[in-house]
Design a protein around this motif. Sequence first.
Motif, PDB file in Angstrom:
ATOM      1  N   PHE A 180       4.323  -0.370  -1.011  1.00 29.11           N
ATOM      2  CA  PHE A 180       3.450  -0.107   0.133  1.00 29.11           C
ATOM      3  C   PHE A 180       2.122   0.438  -0.361  1.00 29.11           C
ATOM      4  N   SER A 181       1.023  -0.219   0.019  1.00 23.86           N
ATOM      5  CA  SER A 181      -0.289   0.234  -0.435  1.00 23.86           C
ATOM      6  C   SER A 181      -1.210   0.616   0.707  1.00 23.86           C
ATOM      7  N   THR A 182      -1.093  -0.054   1.846  1.00 22.56           N
ATOM      8  CA  THR A 182      -1.960   0.251   2.982  1.00 22.56           C
ATOM      9  C   THR A 182      -1.320  -0.292   4.258  1.00 22.56           C
ATOM     10  N   ARG A 183      -1.825   0.144   5.398  1.00 24.15           N
ATOM     11  CA  ARG A 183      -1.291  -0.310   6.676  1.00 24.15           C
ATOM     12  C   ARG A 183      -1.860  -1.682   7.025  1.00 24.15           C
ATOM     13  N   GLU A 184      -0.958  -2.656   7.173  1.00 22.79           N
ATOM     14  CA  GLU A 184      -1.320  -3.995   7.604  1.00 22.79           C
ATOM     15  C   GLU A 184      -0.319  -4.445   8.655  1.00 22.79           C
ATOM     16  N   ARG A 185      -0.835  -5.022   9.741  1.00 19.06           N
ATOM     17  CA  ARG A 185       0.044  -5.316  10.878  1.00 19.06           C
ATOM     18  C   ARG A 185       0.567  -6.747  10.900  1.00 19.06           C
ATOM     19  N   ARG A 186      -0.319  -7.724  10.970  1.00 15.09           N
ATOM     20  CA  ARG A 186       0.117  -9.098  11.232  1.00 15.09           C
ATOM     21  C   ARG A 186      -0.424 -10.053  10.187  1.00 15.09           C
ATOM     22  N   PRO A 187       0.486 -10.631   9.386  1.00  8.76           N
ATOM     23  CA  PRO A 187       1.905 -10.279   9.317  1.00  8.76           C
ATOM     24  C   PRO A 187       2.108  -9.091   8.390  1.00  8.76           C
ATOM     25  N   PRO A 188       3.172  -8.327   8.565  1.00  7.75           N
ATOM     26  CA  PRO A 188       3.417  -7.195   7.660  1.00  7.75           C
ATOM     27  C   PRO A 188       3.755  -7.705   6.261  1.00  7.75           C
ATOM     28  N   PRO A 189       3.038  -7.249   5.228  1.00  2.00           N
ATOM     29  CA  PRO A 189       3.260  -7.783   3.879  1.00  2.00           C
ATOM     30  C   PRO A 189       4.439  -7.160   3.133  1.00  2.00           C
ATOM     31  N   ASP A 190       4.950  -6.031   3.628  1.00  2.00           N
ATOM     32  CA  ASP A 190       6.004  -5.325   2.900  1.00  2.00           C
ATOM     33  C   ASP A 190       6.937  -4.644   3.891  1.00  2.00           C
ATOM     34  N   ALA A 191       8.009  -4.075   3.367  1.00  2.00           N
ATOM     35  CA  ALA A 191       9.057  -3.501   4.211  1.00  2.00           C
ATOM     36  C   ALA A 191       8.573  -2.295   5.003  1.00  2.00           C
ATOM     37  N   ILE A 192       7.727  -1.449   4.406  1.00  4.35           N
ATOM     38  CA  ILE A 192       7.230  -0.270   5.124  1.00  4.35           C
ATOM     39  C   ILE A 192       6.399  -0.703   6.320  1.00  4.35           C
ATOM     40  N   ASN A 193       5.514  -1.662   6.125  1.00  2.72           N
ATOM     41  CA  ASN A 193       4.720  -2.156   7.244  1.00  2.72           C
ATOM     42  C   ASN A 193       5.597  -2.818   8.297  1.00  2.72           C
ATOM     43  N   ALA A 194       6.637  -3.509   7.873  1.00  2.00           N
ATOM     44  CA  ALA A 194       7.561  -4.120   8.834  1.00  2.00           C
ATOM     45  C   ALA A 194       8.245  -3.049   9.677  1.00  2.00           C
ATOM     46  N   MET A 195       8.665  -1.949   9.042  1.00  2.00           N
ATOM     47  CA  MET A 195       9.320  -0.867   9.781  1.00  2.00           C
ATOM     48  C   MET A 195       8.343  -0.144  10.703  1.00  2.00           C
ATOM     49  N   LEU A 196       7.134   0.096  10.221  1.00  2.00           N
ATOM     50  CA  LEU A 196       6.127   0.743  11.073  1.00  2.00           C
ATOM     51  C   LEU A 196       5.848  -0.109  12.313  1.00  2.00           C
ATOM     52  N   SER A 197       5.654  -1.398  12.111  1.00  2.07           N
ATOM     53  CA  SER A 197       5.334  -2.273  13.236  1.00  2.07           C
ATOM     54  C   SER A 197       6.473  -2.319  14.240  1.00  2.07           C
ATOM     55  N   PHE A 198       7.697  -2.442  13.764  1.00  2.00           N
ATOM     56  CA  PHE A 198       8.837  -2.502  14.679  1.00  2.00           C
ATOM     57  C   PHE A 198       9.039  -1.160  15.369  1.00  2.00           C
ATOM     58  N   GLY A 199       8.839  -0.069  14.640  1.00  2.50           N
ATOM     59  CA  GLY A 199       8.949   1.247  15.256  1.00  2.50           C
ATOM     60  C   GLY A 199       7.932   1.437  16.361  1.00  2.50           C
ATOM     61  N   TYR A 200       6.687   1.015  16.114  1.00  2.61           N
ATOM     62  CA  TYR A 200       5.662   1.108  17.157  1.00  2.61           C
ATOM     63  C   TYR A 200       6.013   0.224  18.351  1.00  2.61           C
ATOM     64  N   THR A 201       6.596  -0.939  18.094  1.00  6.09           N
ATOM     65  CA  THR A 201       6.983  -1.820  19.195  1.00  6.09           C
ATOM     66  C   THR A 201       8.075  -1.182  20.047  1.00  6.09           C
TER      67      THR A 201
END
Length: 330
Positions: A180-201
């Motif tokens: 994980f290097s930075t916050r990216e939403r669409r599409p999420p490039p890594d697992a942390i961003n995937a979890m952040l996006s789903f958590g926000y959803t």
Amino acid sequence: MSQIYLSLPGSKLRLKNGRYLVTLRDETLLETPSEGIREVILLGGTQITTQAMRHLLTHQARLHLLTQEERHIGTLEPTMNTKTDTLRAQVRQTDRLEWRLETAKTIVKAKLENTRIVLQRLARDHPNSTLAKEAAEFQRLAIESIQTATNENEVRGYEGIAAQAHFAVLSEIIPSHWEFSTRERRPPPDAINAMLSFGYTLLLTRIISALQSAGLHIGIGCLHVSHGTRPALALDLMEEFRAALVDRFVLNIALRELLKPSDFMQTNQGCRFSSKARDHFIRLWEARIQTTIQHQEKTMTYARLIRSQAKDFAAYIRLEIPTYQPLRIR
């Protein structure tokens, strides 16, 4: 249980003798009384019968539709749930630039105060972090700058820069194997961003339901620009919960290895959960949102607080209370 999630492609929600059944072909995955169910969340590839849908709406429950990539695309709610007096007050107030600006400042200051507390705790727990203390101080400076902002764009600008500093700290603290290097939403490039996006959803679906129950229109906001189908007001009220609820939740999963990078896969739509990992994430989320938090000398679960905040915001819009008090963690 107040929510039902359907995530397995092909699974279907049915109604039978006053009970909800989730089935997959000939197998029953879940059976529960319909009483007390507030929300049903369908991810892409899942289904609901007309009878179950009718029962949900009759009992003032909501149906949230998500894509297979865990993005919210719509909510089905009971007819005429929005209260006319509240809607009129909402339109009247949000048309006033001064009111809208002050409300946006209140929302963002609370978000940054919560983020600052989270960063201070990270600095304490991770003394080798070179960024945590600096980012916490940056949140304080951003809060001071917001005080003199003259329009919503300035407020959004300070919020965006402060958010970058926050996620830079998470990048430093989260073990490198998560990539994980930075916050990216669409599409999420890594697992942390995937979890952040789903958590926000998942947080968004809760807030949408709460705002609709309070009689508010989710598309008429103060901080986020209202346009098209964007749930601007729901995004506004999410801000006070992002760092306190979702970011800490995802960080805890990563640091404690409650999920692992191997539980995710790279696809043409970015990094995605495996089916098993997504179900586990949902169970962890439901446990998290049922934990308690103190707000204005009251202790309640996050789930209840979200509903309470929506009611308070409606009262604020109707001028029944002088100010809106966002969540501020301690």
